[in-house]
Write an enzyme that holds these catalytic residues in place. Structure first.
Site, short mmCIF file in Angstrom:
data_model
loop_
_atom_site.label_atom_id
_atom_site.label_comp_id
_atom_site.label_asym_id
_atom_site.label_seq_id
_atom_site.Cartn_x
_atom_site.Cartn_y
_atom_site.Cartn_z
N HIS A 289 0.84 -1.21 0.00
CA HIS A 289 0.00 0.00 0.00
C HIS A 289 0.88 1.26 0.00
O HIS A 289 0.66 2.18 -0.79
CB HIS A 289 -0.94 -0.02 1.21
CG HIS A 289 -1.63 1.28 1.45
ND1 HIS A 289 -2.90 1.55 1.00
CD2 HIS A 289 -1.22 2.42 2.08
CE1 HIS A 289 -3.24 2.77 1.34
NE2 HIS A 289 -2.24 3.33 1.99
N GLU A 290 1.87 1.30 0.87
CA GLU A 290 2.74 2.48 0.95
C GLU A 290 3.52 2.67 -0.35
O GLU A 290 3.68 3.79 -0.83
CB GLU A 290 3.72 2.37 2.13
CG GLU A 290 3.05 2.26 3.51
CD GLU A 290 2.16 3.45 3.83
OE1 GLU A 290 2.40 4.55 3.29
OE2 GLU A 290 1.20 3.29 4.61
N GLU A 371 -5.79 7.10 -1.25
CA GLU A 371 -5.79 5.90 -0.41
C GLU A 371 -6.43 4.72 -1.15
O GLU A 371 -5.92 3.60 -1.11
CB GLU A 371 -6.52 6.15 0.91
CG GLU A 371 -5.83 7.15 1.83
CD GLU A 371 -4.38 6.79 2.11
OE1 GLU A 371 -4.04 5.59 2.21
OE2 GLU A 371 -3.56 7.72 2.21
N ASP A 375 -4.53 1.29 -2.13
CA ASP A 375 -5.11 -0.02 -1.79
C ASP A 375 -5.21 -0.90 -3.03
O ASP A 375 -4.90 -2.10 -2.99
CB ASP A 375 -6.50 0.15 -1.18
CG ASP A 375 -6.46 0.56 0.29
OD1 ASP A 375 -5.36 0.50 0.88
OD2 ASP A 375 -7.51 0.95 0.83
ZN ZN Z 1 -2.04 5.37 2.51
#
Ligand code: ZN
Length: 443
Positions: A289-290, A371, A375
């Site tokens: 995710h990062e 975000e 994801d």
């Molecule tokens: Zn994030």
């Protein structure tokens, strides 16, 4: 005298615009936090069906109580800050400080006076905010079992913060003030360029030199985890030395992971508190995710947005700082002999937030979009099932509510509410929609 009749009319409209923004933003914040508290309280007694298998009633109620307690303190803090802002501006607090600093000007010179004003203001407002941060750390966080900061660490952090602030902040402030005085009426373009250069420099300097003054950063030690993580980083084309574990547990039990830096300094940081709760596949999913934030160019996009907003800000300050009614309308008397640049800078930073507050939902929307994208990247590169499990643990560690008020979440949330996020991950990974079942075979 600076205030002729035509000026005082304009000064009055400056005052009125400021008061209008302040009152509107204050009421909007009260309304939003009232909604949030009511919504969370109404849903306190049962875990939402989608989380029934994974979140205990006890954890759900702790999250509700924590959210409500924070909102209550937050409302008092808001009232205090709003009154303080009126005190600094319309009631003459900043003017008083400025007149006192001005009396030193013959002794310390124009630059000494201006830096003195900035430092004096920073110290006073830090002091006035101190009771709040003491209360939040040692009462609120303590009550919910999150605080691990000792008073000694708290004091050391404060002192270190002041030293770093002086070492980093004073030179850049002096440079900008010098430009304001010496670069003519296009000073704001030069100042903006300097400010941008400073921000780029901080992206390199902060993670490598400043953050280590407050925390320890170490490469991931666990060999099984390392192997997994390095495999993922190689797949995503990311330098393997860019993953660090931070001793977040020194201060708080809250867990987190974040990305930061630029070029060779770019890195993903895991709090040790989060790492201790996740198994290797979950760590991989969070890392994916990062990395998604880097791969989808979120860092670059944020930077470009910040550049554009600061340019608008500097241009506006360039205009306002030439108008006597900007000062007079906000409760300060500009000096006729000494430079008013530091005064204009301070005043601008004080009165801008009530106006920019109304941009919050736009910025929050943009951040939530990122975000979702990160994801989605994680689901491609790793496992959606593991990401969901990790997010639930992260949520529980931070006592984040699963039932936020929808309007409050739309307005403020930089991350999508857990229910939306997990639903999106399920849809992408072809998992059953009931997120309650996600955890089933994962661990
Ligand atoms: Zn994030």
């Amino acid at each position: 005298m600076l205030s002729s009749d035509s000026w005082s009319v304009s000064a009055l409209s400056v005052s009125l615009a400021f008061v209008a923004a302040l009152v509107l933003s204050f009421l909007a914040k009260l309304w939003l936090s009232g909604r949030q508290v009511r919504h969370v309280a109404q849903h306190r007694d049962s875990v939402p069906p989608a989380f029934a298998g994974t979140v205990s009633l006890k954890a759900h109620q702790k999250a509700a109580d924590y959210t409500m307690a924070r909102s209550r303190v937050g409302t008092l803090h808001l009232a205090f800050d709003t009154a303080l802002l009126v005190g600094w501006t319309l009631l003459g607090g900043l003017d008083l400080l400025n007149q006192w600093m001005l009396s030193w000007e013959p002794l310390i010179g124009p630059m000494g006076y201006q830096l003195g004003l900035l430092v004096g203001f920073a110290l006073l407002s830090g002091l006035l905010d101190l009771p709040w941060s003491l209360y939040n750390t040692f009462r609120l966080e303590q009550r919910f079992g999150f605080n691990r900061t000792t008073l000694r660490l708290f004091v050391m952090d404060g002192l270190k913060g002041m030293v770093v602030g002086a070492v980093v902040g004073l030179p850049i402030a002096a440079l900008i003030l010098w430009l304001m005085g010496a670069a003519g009426h296009t000073w704001w373009m030069w100042a903006w360029a300097v400010w941008m250069g400073f921000n780029l420099l901080m992206l390199v300097v902060y993670p490598t030199l400043i953050a280590p003054l407050f925390n320890k950063f170490e490469p991931l030690a666990d060999p099984t985890m390392r192997e997994r993580v390095e495999g993922l980083m190689a797949r995503c084309g990311f330098a393997a030395k860019g993953l660090f574990v931070m001793d977040g547990s020194r201060r708080s039990a809250h867990g987190n992971a974040y990305f930061t830096g630029l070029g060779a300094s770019k890195r993903v940081v895991f709090f040790d508190t989060l790492l201790s709760r996740l198994n290797p596949p979950e760590v991989e999913a969070v890392l994916a995710h990062e990395l998604g934030h880097f791969k989808r160019r979120h860092v670059l996009k944020r930077m470009v947005m910040m550049f554009a907003l600061s340019l608008a800000g500097f241009a506006l300050l360039g205009l306002l700082s030439t108008l006597p009614q900007f000062f007079l309308g906000l409760g300060v008397r500009p000096s006729l002999t000494a430079p008013n640049d530091a005064l204009a800078l301070l005043l601008f930073m004080l009165v801008l937030p009530p106006f920019t507050f109304f941009l919050t939902p736009l910025m929050a929307f943009w951040s939530r979009k990122h975000e979702f994208e990160a994801d989605a990247y994680a689901c491609e590169q790793s496992s959606g099932r593991d990401l969901s499990a990790a997010l639930l643990k992260l949520h529980e560690d931070n006592a984040g509510t699963l039932t936020p008020d929808p309007v409050f979440a739309r307005f403020y949330y930089s991350h999508p509410p857990a229910s939306e996020r997990l639903a999106a991950i399920s849809a992408l990974s072809g998992l059953p929609t009931g997120v309650g079942r996600l955890d089933g075979g994962a661990a």
